[in-house]
Design an enzyme around this catalytic site. Structure first.
Site, short mmCIF file in Angstrom:
data_model
loop_
_atom_site.label_atom_id
_atom_site.label_comp_id
_atom_site.label_asym_id
_atom_site.label_seq_id
_atom_site.Cartn_x
_atom_site.Cartn_y
_atom_site.Cartn_z
N GLU B 70 0.90 -1.02 -0.20
CA GLU B 70 0.48 0.19 -0.36
C GLU B 70 0.77 1.48 -0.32
O GLU B 70 0.28 2.10 -0.47
CB GLU B 70 -1.37 -0.33 1.22
N PHE B 93 -9.05 -3.68 1.40
CA PHE B 93 -10.18 -3.02 2.65
C PHE B 93 -9.34 -1.83 3.07
O PHE B 93 -8.39 -1.99 3.07
CB PHE B 93 -9.77 -4.50 3.32
N ASP B 95 -8.83 -1.23 6.18
CA ASP B 95 -8.36 -1.53 7.35
C ASP B 95 -7.13 -2.25 6.70
O ASP B 95 -5.60 -1.64 7.48
CB ASP B 95 -8.87 -3.32 7.40
N HIS B 139 -10.43 -7.47 8.45
CA HIS B 139 -11.51 -6.81 7.59
C HIS B 139 -13.11 -6.24 7.97
O HIS B 139 -13.42 -6.56 6.68
CB HIS B 139 -11.31 -8.12 6.19
#
Lengths: 87, 341
Positions: B70, B93, B95, B139
């Site tokens: 990410e 997600f 999260d 999640h």
């Protein structure tokens, strides 16, 4: 059932039927409503077979006359899901 | 309402995911600088169908699968945006934002400010949010508040297909960073059935919904329920139940947290005197507290009673009955409304 009018059946099948083993599926989403105008090739509903989603398209332009199988209804490949009154 | 008038003119209904995709595809056709990248967004079409079908039309140059980093791809999106492109980067997600937190919190949100306005960052960060399907604590979060807390970013949370399309057009055209959070349960996926409500008529042409304009989803005179995302639909269910008991609830869908349409909420509270704020994010230091504070700032004298309905300060449980217990449902909303009487 279709002998007494000119309606065109919308059936749950297509090129994808060769790619699946199961004969059974479920209708997931309708995008058109009864009484609404539809174009040829427009996605009418989404069905799911073996967790794969496929769109069922309008075979002809016209008015969606009747939805036979609603959301969450199960079908066998080739079943009529709806009827179209052609233009 | 204006939206109902528009609905009557449109035959076609779309799921929320298809409405999102339609807006993205439109913007990509209009502007070659728009592209989409994320984990499983190309060949798979997004695990929650957020990019379904885009690869076929636009190819791998503009619909890009990325490695599981990410930091790398959110950072790449920030850089591309500063150079004049209009990237959409998807966190599979929400999260997972923590892995790329520096890029999100310190670069994406602040580079316009840090450069003295010499660069802008016209990117959209999309992410799937929410629970209700037993995917456990890493999640299932919503985390709206985590993004809304940070100066520099706009935060968008659609509740229906109509809103999903109009807000997406606006998000991509915005010259500043936008976080667009879509609830998995609203997308209309076969294995994760949506409640009735998010599938709506959607015009074929493009249209925008301005940020900072809440929508009164149900007008009422007795109590104001303020919410967003999935809980718009749960609040509407609760309002129907309450109607049977003679309680006329107004339901306000915030649609964006930043900017927040305080005025619509305050106006409603001036009328009803009672405020219930409903949210799927954690209770403490979050959305419910912020909305209540703003109303207290503006209209303390009109406020007769307040209730908050949110996820208690615990990780989202994996177990189905325990998850159902912590995520607010229609009964919880109804009980909160009754507690304000």
């Amino acid at each position: 059932m279709s002998g007494d009018d000119d309606r065109v059946a919308v059936t749950a099948d297509g090129a994808w039927t060769d790619d699946v083993d199961s004969e059974e599926g479920v209708v997931v989403n309708w995008f058109a409503g009864e009484g609404g105008a539809v174009d040829e090739g427009e996605s009418l509903c989404e069905v799911q077979v073996e967790k794969v989603s496929v769109d069922v398209e309008a075979p002809v332009a016209g008015t969606l006359d009747e939805i036979v199988l609603g959301e969450d209804d199960e079908f066998t490949i080739g079943d009529t899901v709806a009827w179209i009154d052609p233009e | 309402m204006a939206q109902q008038e528009r609905d009557q003119a449109v035959d076609r209904e779309l799921t929320m995911s298809r409405a999102m995709v339609e807006a993205i595809a439109h913007e990509m056709r209009e502007d070659e600088e728009v592209f989409y990248m994320g984990e499983d967004v190309a060949d798979y079409g997004g695990i929650f169908d957020s990019t379904e079908g885009l690869l076929d039309e636009f190819g791998h140059d503009r619909i890009m699968d990325v490695p599981i980093s990410e930091t790398a791809y959110v950072g790449a999106a920030v850089g591309a945006a500063q150079e004049g492109m209009r990237p959409i980067a998807e966190l599979m997600f929400v999260d997972f934002f923590g892995v790329g937190m520096d890029q999100i919190y310190n670069q994406m949100a602040k580079n316009t400010y840090m450069s003295g306005g010499n660069v802008s960052v016209p990117m959209v960060l999309t992410a799937a949010v929410g629970g209700t399907y037993n995917d456990a604590a890493q999640h299932s979060q919503t985390l709206y508040g985590t993004f809304a807390h940070l100066p520099g970013m706009k935060v968008v949370v659609p509740s229906t297909a109509y809103e999903a399309k109009g807000l997406m057009h606006n998000a991509i055209r915005d010259d500043d960073p936008v976080v667009y959070l879509f609830h998995k349960r609203l997308m209309g996926i076969g294995w994760l059935p949506a409640p009735d409500g998010p599938k709506t008529p959607v015009p074929e042409e493009d249209y925008t919904i301005p940020f900072g304009s809440a929508d009164v989803k149900r007008e009422g005179s007795d109590v104001t329920i303020v919410t967003l995302g999935l809980h718009v639909h749960r609040a509407l269910d609760a309002a129907e139940d309450l109607d049977d008991d003679g309680v006329d609830a107004e339901v306000i869908d915030l649609r964006t947290l930043v900017p927040l349409d305080t005025e619509t909420v305050v106006e409603s509270v001036r009328k009803t005197g009672r405020l219930v704020v409903v949210d799927e994010d954690y209770r403490s230091f979050g959305v419910t507290g912020e909305v209540v504070s703003r109303v207290a700032d503006e209209a303390l004298d009109d406020l007769e009673a307040v209730e908050r309905v949110a996820v208690p300060d615990v990780p989202i449980p994996y177990s189905r009955p325990m998850e159902n217990e912590v995520i607010p449902d229609g009964e919880d909303i109804k009980a909160a409304v009754e507690a304000t009487e």
